[in-house]
Design an enzyme around this catalytic site. Structure first.
Site, PDB file in Angstrom:
ATOM      1  N   ASP A 153      16.681  24.485  -6.782  1.00 11.33           N
ATOM      2  CA  ASP A 153      15.355  24.204  -6.841  1.00 11.33           C
ATOM      3  C   ASP A 153      14.510  24.102  -8.435  1.00 11.33           C
ATOM      4  O   ASP A 153      15.118  24.690  -9.137  1.00 11.33           O
ATOM      5  CB  ASP A 153      14.497  25.448  -6.075  1.00 11.33           C
ATOM      6  CG  ASP A 153      14.064  24.912  -4.885  1.00 11.33           C
ATOM      7  OD1 ASP A 153      13.079  24.149  -4.871  1.00 11.33           O
ATOM      8  OD2 ASP A 153      14.268  25.640  -3.661  1.00 11.33           O
ATOM      9  N   ASP A 198      10.133  21.136  -5.818  1.00 15.66           N
ATOM     10  CA  ASP A 198       9.143  21.960  -4.898  1.00 15.66           C
ATOM     11  C   ASP A 198       8.025  21.193  -5.026  1.00 15.66           C
ATOM     12  O   ASP A 198       7.368  20.803  -6.031  1.00 15.66           O
ATOM     13  CB  ASP A 198       9.166  23.388  -5.167  1.00 15.66           C
ATOM     14  CG  ASP A 198       8.197  24.138  -4.235  1.00 15.66           C
ATOM     15  OD1 ASP A 198       8.846  24.420  -3.097  1.00 15.66           O
ATOM     16  OD2 ASP A 198       7.407  24.683  -4.661  1.00 15.66           O
ATOM     17  N   GLU A 247      10.281  17.340  -2.352  1.00 13.90           N
ATOM     18  CA  GLU A 247       9.513  17.891  -1.217  1.00 13.90           C
ATOM     19  C   GLU A 247       7.974  17.555  -1.124  1.00 13.90           C
ATOM     20  O   GLU A 247       7.215  17.827  -1.940  1.00 13.90           O
ATOM     21  CB  GLU A 247       9.430  19.353  -1.189  1.00 13.90           C
ATOM     22  CG  GLU A 247       8.739  19.903   0.057  1.00 13.90           C
ATOM     23  CD  GLU A 247       8.311  21.453  -0.308  1.00 13.90           C
ATOM     24  OE1 GLU A 247       8.476  22.230   0.635  1.00 13.90           O
ATOM     25  OE2 GLU A 247       7.849  21.674  -0.998  1.00 13.90           O
ATOM     26  N   HIS A 250      13.636  27.003   5.127  1.00  6.69           N
ATOM     27  CA  HIS A 250      13.409  28.195   4.870  1.00  6.69           C
ATOM     28  C   HIS A 250      11.686  28.303   4.798  1.00  6.69           C
ATOM     29  O   HIS A 250      11.095  29.426   4.750  1.00  6.69           O
ATOM     30  CB  HIS A 250      13.530  28.649   3.134  1.00  6.69           C
ATOM     31  CG  HIS A 250      12.830  27.911   2.295  1.00  6.69           C
ATOM     32  ND1 HIS A 250      13.034  26.466   2.106  1.00  6.69           N
ATOM     33  CD2 HIS A 250      11.730  28.161   1.395  1.00  6.69           C
ATOM     34  CE1 HIS A 250      12.189  26.106   1.240  1.00  6.69           C
ATOM     35  NE2 HIS A 250      11.541  27.176   0.705  1.00  6.69           N
ATOM     36  N   ASP A 251      10.833  27.234   5.117  1.00  7.14           N
ATOM     37  CA  ASP A 251       9.467  27.292   5.345  1.00  7.14           C
ATOM     38  C   ASP A 251       8.966  27.116   6.643  1.00  7.14           C
ATOM     39  O   ASP A 251       7.649  27.493   6.923  1.00  7.14           O
ATOM     40  CB  ASP A 251       8.771  26.118   4.458  1.00  7.14           C
ATOM     41  CG  ASP A 251       8.574  26.457   3.051  1.00  7.14           C
ATOM     42  OD1 ASP A 251       8.611  27.553   2.556  1.00  7.14           O
ATOM     43  OD2 ASP A 251       8.778  25.500   2.068  1.00  7.14           O
TER      44      ASP A 251
END
Length: 537
Positions: free
Chosen positions: A97, A199, A262, A325-326
């Site tokens: 990330d 991200d 993302e 994970h969101d």
């Protein structure tokens, strides 16, 4: 030669919840390394590690205070190097990330920037004067509630934070900022990482004129005021393209590396932005959005997402996933009853492998893992606490991986885990599924192996044969062979007629009788035809 990332299956690891090796209740890099043989056994091609950098952990590592050091909670840089070596020995690429849009307020850059208006980093973050009445410079809201602006008494200005107050946004209009970020990325590239997941990639650049966002069209005011605006000026600005081109220039200095971004934008723009950011071979290699990470689970939605991307960005590249994970886990989102959870999980991976592009699998998804019911006193993700209980935050999808149902905390840790390991999740432990042909784990391995065996699924042209709702048909064609998957996206039985000469292949949850296939609730089947012949009559 075709690049490795184009048809890669990327397994996302959330480090603090994967495997704890030192008994402090938090997963670590040594734990991940120990479990990489299991990851490789799934048939995936790469791992994506969520942030493990030094951080105060206000947003679980997405508030970075040092981009080139490892948070002691997860281990050391030597532990990371050992992980890299083991992954590469197993044939796994390593993606990490990069949280570039903002830092922690504890980052040395921000500590200097907030001192005054004349220091060398004064313009490294987004600062703006108050309006004459003292209110914030714009109407932009934070994703986590309240204004996206925080007043700082030392500078007598507001700073922008699209997320937590402790996550000030960097000023990408300043080329020095991009220069500095590129050097932090170079550090990891020189250590051998194979790619970066970027991200909030469309949040980098803000509107320099600080114009207010207009309202969104809504019939009922949303539960989060952030959704009440159309974010025309607070993100996805035209200047973002130049930033992506600079990042791509860095990647092109190294062999065989990859950028995946993302994209979080208004629902009607996400796929279009994915295409724009991956077209032209000079920006991102590929992108994903939240388009398939929500509640929509119907044929038109999946067809429209894929068709829009293929039409608007024929030289771009997508990555599709159903969980991360969101968001709540898709087995929970889409199963209409608890009894159908396994059926939905098995169908989901078989449907995903028919989609063109790279694919993402989130840890535990291969177990059919469900959303953990987190009580208020157990909350660790405080970003959405103001929206409780309508929005219970992201802890429910971040609970620890379950390895062995007979061990304490299902083998995740010998200490008290940072999030609870509860009975419904323990029931899906690896130990109870390993070696069982009818398990979800076996279904994932079989589906990913099927995708590797069938070039049609990796390289073929994509079409959507006409079938009645709620059925979805996806065809992939290559060298005169067409492979068609048919999926019943409902909890009621449906049947479809087949053409003569079709051959059933792969896994199935369906009954084939003559020229008719009957698909039970969330059933599916694959059929092969040649010379362009349709599979469905």
């Amino acid at each position: 030669m075709r690049e490795w990332w184009r048809d890669a299956v990327i397994y996302q690891i959330y480090p603090r919840s994967f495997q704890d090796d030192n008994g402090d209740g938090v997963g670590d890099l040594k734990g991940i390394t120990r479990r990489l043989d299991y990851v490789a056994s799934l048939g995936v091609d790469a791992i994506w590690l969520s942030p493990f950098f030094t951080s105060p952990d206000k947003d679980m590592g997405y508030d970075v205070s040092d981009y080139t050091s490892v948070n002691p909670l997860f281990g050391t840089i030597d532990d990371f190097d050992a992980l890299m070596t083991k992954a590469h020995d197993l044939g796994l690429k390593v993606i990490i990330d990069q949280v570039l849009s903002h830092t922690s307020d504890q980052h040395e850059w921000f500590k200097e920037s907030r001192k005054d208006k004349t220091n060398p980093k004064a313009d490294w973050y987004v600062w703006a004067d108050p309006q004459k009445d003292g209110t914030a410079p714009t109407n932009w809201p934070s994703v986590f509630g309240g204004s996206a602006w925080m007043f700082d008494a030392r500078r007598r200005q507001y700073y922008l934070h699209n997320f937590l107050v402790e996550q000030p946004d960097l000023n990408f209009h300043n080329p020095e900022v991009v220069d500095a970020l590129i050097e932090t990325m170079r550090f990891w590239l020189e250590r051998g990482v194979d790619g970066f997941r970027l991200d909030t990639v469309n949040f980098y650049v803000h509107d320099k004129k600080l114009r207010n966002n207009p309202p969104n069209d809504w019939d009922e005011f949303p539960g989060n005021p952030y959704e009440a605006q159309s974010h025309l000026f607070s993100k996805t600005q035209p200047e973002n393209i130049a930033v992506l081109q600079r990042l791509r220039g860095l990647m092109d200095e190294f062999d065989d590396r990859m950028l995946i971004g993302e994209v979080g934008d208004d629902w009607n723009r996400q796929v279009e932005v994915m295409g724009r950011y991956t077209s032209g071979n000079d920006k991102l290699h590929m992108a994903y959005s939240f388009a398939m990470l929500g509640p929509d689970h119907n044929p038109d939605h999946f067809k429209n997402c894929i068709s829009e991307f293929l039409t608007k960005a024929p030289d771009g590249w997508p990555c599709w996933s159903f969980s991360n994970h969101d968001v709540p886990r898709h087995a929970t989102r889409w199963a209409t009853t608890p009894e159908l959870t396994d059926t939905v999980a098995r169908q989901a991976i078989n449907m995903l492998i028919t989609f063109p592009g790279a694919l993402g699998v989130y840890q535990g998804e291969e177990l059919g893992q469900t959303e953990t019911d987190i009580e208020f006193h157990e909350l660790r993700d405080l970003g959405y606490i103001d929206f409780w209980p309508d929005n219970k935050g992201r802890d429910g999808c971040r609970s620890p991986m379950v390895w062995d149902a007979t061990e304490k905390h299902a083998g995740f840790s010998t200490g008290d885990p940072w999030l609870p390991v509860k009975a419904p999740q323990i029931a899906r432990a690896v130990s109870g599924q390993e070696g069982k042909d009818d398990s979800i784990l076996a279904a994932y391995r079989a589906a990913l192996a099927f995708r590797k065996e069938r070039d049609e699924l990796r390289y073929g042209d994509t079409n959507f044969p006409s079938v009645a709702d709620p059925l979805l048909a996806v065809s992939r064609s290559l060298d005169g062979v067409t492979l068609t998957g048919v999926f019943n996206l409902s909890d009621k039985e449906h049947a479809v007629d087949l053409t003569a000469g079709v051959k059933q292949v792969g896994d199935a949850h369906a009954d084939l009788a003559g020229s008719k296939v009957t698909l039970p609730a969330f059933g599916f089947a694959f059929f092969e035809t040649e010379d362009g012949a349709p599979a469905i009559g």
